[in-house]
Design an enzyme around this catalytic site. Structure first.
Site, PDB file in Angstrom:
ATOM      1  N   ARG A  69       0.816  -1.219   0.000  1.00  0.00           N
ATOM      2  CA  ARG A  69       0.000   0.000   0.000  1.00  0.00           C
ATOM      3  C   ARG A  69       0.844   1.260   0.000  1.00  0.00           C
ATOM      4  NH1 ARG A  69      -3.292  -3.746   3.133  1.00  0.00           N
ATOM      5  NH2 ARG A  69      -1.910  -3.251   4.839  1.00  0.00           N
ATOM      6  N   GLU A 106       5.744 -10.766  15.464  1.00  0.00           N
ATOM      7  CA  GLU A 106       5.255 -11.332  16.725  1.00  0.00           C
ATOM      8  C   GLU A 106       5.785 -12.765  16.883  1.00  0.00           C
ATOM      9  OE1 GLU A 106       1.070 -10.941  16.853  1.00  0.00           O
ATOM     10  OE2 GLU A 106       0.932 -11.550  18.965  1.00  0.00           O
TER      11      GLU A 106
HETATM   12  P1  AMP Z   1       4.191  -2.881  11.549  1.00  0.00           P
HETATM   13  O1  AMP Z   1       5.478  -3.407  10.978  1.00  0.00           O
HETATM   14  O2  AMP Z   1       3.713  -3.639  12.741  1.00  0.00           O
HETATM   15  O3  AMP Z   1       4.279  -1.380  11.822  1.00  0.00           O
HETATM   16  O4  AMP Z   1       3.058  -3.116  10.462  1.00  0.00           O
HETATM   17  C1  AMP Z   1       2.877  -2.228   9.438  1.00  0.00           C
HETATM   18  C2  AMP Z   1       2.390  -2.876   8.181  1.00  0.00           C
HETATM   19  O5  AMP Z   1       1.311  -3.785   8.430  1.00  0.00           O
HETATM   20  C3  AMP Z   1       1.869  -1.815   7.244  1.00  0.00           C
HETATM   21  O6  AMP Z   1       2.390  -2.074   5.942  1.00  0.00           O
HETATM   22  C4  AMP Z   1       0.358  -1.929   7.281  1.00  0.00           C
HETATM   23  O7  AMP Z   1      -0.160  -1.819   5.990  1.00  0.00           O
HETATM   24  C5  AMP Z   1       0.077  -3.296   7.906  1.00  0.00           C
HETATM   25  N1  AMP Z   1      -0.874  -3.227   9.045  1.00  0.00           N
HETATM   26  C6  AMP Z   1      -0.586  -3.514  10.352  1.00  0.00           C
HETATM   27  N2  AMP Z   1      -1.660  -3.362  11.147  1.00  0.00           N
HETATM   28  C7  AMP Z   1      -2.669  -2.958  10.346  1.00  0.00           C
HETATM   29  C8  AMP Z   1      -4.045  -2.603  10.563  1.00  0.00           C
HETATM   30  N3  AMP Z   1      -4.611  -2.640  11.777  1.00  0.00           N
HETATM   31  N4  AMP Z   1      -4.784  -2.205   9.510  1.00  0.00           N
HETATM   32  C9  AMP Z   1      -4.232  -2.138   8.272  1.00  0.00           C
HETATM   33  N5  AMP Z   1      -2.957  -2.462   7.990  1.00  0.00           N
HETATM   34  C10 AMP Z   1      -2.171  -2.870   9.001  1.00  0.00           C
END
Ligand code: AMP
Length: 184
Positions: A69, A106
């Site tokens: 995205r 995780e």
């Molecule tokens: P992180 O590495 O945990 O910051 O996860 C970020 C990535 O996961 C991004 O590319 C987001 O598009 C996706 N992502 C994580 N949580 C969500 C959520 N609640 N809704 C939509 N996309 C999410």
């Protein structure tokens, strides 16, 4: 002077165009679905107008987007600002020589990659990183590290949505400047 952040009314408007889906992709997760923002011509252009206004004075050499995205917002903004776009991808997707960075999930580890020559035609390239959302910040941290490994400099990381309670954005701020358009 250029307008670098949105006011509360503008934030509420943009947030209202993003759909929340409970228990997707698994129980307990509220998925923030930006396809409804993209599907709304006025909202998508309002967001791009704002990002263009904020970043036009940054003298960026490149915009990088995180799969997948981040590609949508990153490439659209890059076209507006007339700067090149560089994709950061999941392993095995980029066809030329890559460098990669691992990061913890995780459960287990994941990895992202960038083409080794992505920034090579500009010395000390100033790079903006963009993604739709920051949660734990693991993906974004690895992406900033990857950009900096190539001898370019990540001057700011931009997210359309910050999931505040996971503190990813706060932690990433130790590594680069961070701008969150919206927070939930
Ligand atoms: P992180 O590495 O945990 O910051 O996860 C970020 C990535 O996961 C991004 O590319 C987001 O598009 C996706 N992502 C994580 N949580 C969500 C959520 N609640 N809704 C939509 N996309 C999410």
């Amino acid at each position: 002077m250029s307008k670098t952040v949105l006011n509360e009314k503008e934030k509420s408007y943009l947030l209202s165009t993003i759909r929340s889906i409970n228990d997707f992709p698994k129980p307990g997760i509220i998925f923030r679905d930006i396809t409804t923002l993209l599907n709304n011509r006025d909202a998508f252009n309002f967001l791009l107008d704002h990002l263009e206004e904020r970043y036009k004075s940054y003298e960026l050499d490149f915009i990088t987007g995180i799969e997948s995205r981040g590609f949508i917002f990153g490439a659209a903004l890059a076209a507006r600002l007339r700067v090149p776009f560089v994709p950061i991808r999941k392993p095995g997707k980029l066809p030329y020589i890559t460098i990669s960075q691992k990061y913890s999930l995780e459960y287990g580890v994941d990895e992202i990659e960038i083409h080794i020559d992505a920034f090579s035609n500009v010395k000390d390239a100033k790079v903006l990183l963009i993604d739709d959302l920051i949660a734990t910040g693991g993906t974004a941290k690895a992406s900033v590290e990857l950009i900096n490994l190539t001898n370019a400099k990540c001057v700011e990381a931009c997210f359309i949505i910050n999931l505040k309670e996971l503190c990813g954005s706060k932690n990433l701020a130790n590594l680069t400047k961070v701008y969150n358009v919206l927070e939930v």
